[in-house]
Scaffold this active site. Structure first.
Site, PDB file in Angstrom:
ATOM      1  N   ASP A   1      -5.431  -6.193  11.857  1.00 32.35           N
ATOM      2  CA  ASP A   1      -5.803  -4.799  10.694  1.00 32.35           C
ATOM      3  C   ASP A   1      -4.650  -4.288  10.193  1.00 32.35           C
ATOM      4  O   ASP A   1      -3.937  -3.356  10.756  1.00 32.35           O
ATOM      5  CB  ASP A   1      -6.945  -4.364  12.103  1.00 32.35           C
ATOM      6  CG  ASP A   1      -7.990  -5.268  12.135  1.00 32.35           C
ATOM      7  OD1 ASP A   1      -9.242  -5.225  11.205  1.00 32.35           O
ATOM      8  OD2 ASP A   1      -8.502  -4.798  13.012  1.00 32.35           O
TER       9      ASP A   1
ATOM     10  N   ASP B   1       0.519  -8.328  14.115  1.00 32.96           N
ATOM     11  CA  ASP B   1      -1.096  -7.587  14.635  1.00 32.96           C
ATOM     12  C   ASP B   1      -2.186  -8.066  13.316  1.00 32.96           C
ATOM     13  O   ASP B   1      -1.311  -9.287  12.175  1.00 32.96           O
ATOM     14  CB  ASP B   1      -0.833  -6.591  14.498  1.00 32.96           C
ATOM     15  CG  ASP B   1      -1.734  -4.921  13.962  1.00 32.96           C
ATOM     16  OD1 ASP B   1      -2.449  -5.106  14.721  1.00 32.96           O
ATOM     17  OD2 ASP B   1      -2.225  -4.780  13.336  1.00 32.96           O
TER      18      ASP B   1
END
Length: 217
Positions: free
Chosen positions: A12, A10
């Site tokens: 953020d 991922d």
């Protein structure tokens, strides 16, 4: 041979902690208007899109001036992120993936422009074989579509991939797609109710080996 052939990160909150900066600025805006922004409410929107509307908790006069307030808010958030470093140890992990014979991809609910901006700033874009962003799918996390797409682009099976996540929405998406999951929470996701079957490490100081060690075979 290790069962994991690829790591899918991922972005953020996992590579660059944009989420804590954003929450703190929204929290300050609430306090400027004698309101409180509960972390538990904010967490519903982490790692996904449109699951939580922070404007709903602000006074009417703020919402009536929403465009100007939002522009100023985004300016301060982006300045905070611009000055921020990567999460401690994550660069070493990313640098170690290819030498370890593994492949690397990204799966994010953010758009491509956003993630490439920050990956380029930190000289990380070159590490990733493919980026699956919200521009590429009809449903973002916690739906598994982003992870399913990333795995497909790598030409692998889900069980051959390890997802590295920081949020409940993200980990839920990866698990639903059939990937192994390790959670590396940040300051705003640390208290989320992660499932016990998911791996968890509290930071990247243990290197790539600490992430791979969470995989149960």
């Amino acid at each position: 041979m290790h069962p994991i052939q690829a790591v899918i990160f991922d972005f953020d909150g996992t590579i660059l902690d944009t989420e804590t900066h954003e929450f703190r600025r929204w929290q300050a805006l609430y306090r400027d208007h004698n309101r409180e922004l509960p972390l538990q409410e904010w967490q519903r929107g982490i790692g996904t899109w449109d699951a939580f509307d922070p404007w709903a908790g602000l006074p009417d006069h703020v919402q009536q001036n929403r465009q100007a307030v939002h522009a100023q808010l985004l300016e301060t958030i982006h300045a905070d992120i611009q000055a921020a470093d990567l999460r401690p140890g994550v660069r070493n992990v990313l640098d170690a993936i290819r030498p370890a014979g593994l492949r690397l991809a990204l799966a994010t609910s953010s758009d491509r422009t956003w993630v490439t901006r920050w990956l380029e700033q930190h000289d990380l874009l070159r590490h990733f074989e493919t980026l699956a962003t919200r521009d590429d799918v009809t449903r973002v996390k916690p739906d598994p579509e982003l992870y399913t797409l990333a795995v497909h682009r790598l030409g692998l099976k889900p069980h051959q991939c390890l997802a590295v996540e920081d949020s409940l929405n993200g980990a839920t998406a990866a698990a639903a797609a059939g990937l192994h999951v390790v959670v590396v929470p940040n300051d705003v996701t640390r208290t989320q109710a992660f499932l016990p079957e998911w791996g968890r490490v509290d930071g990247y100081e243990g290197g790539l080996e600490s992430l791979l060690a969470t995989v149960r075979v």
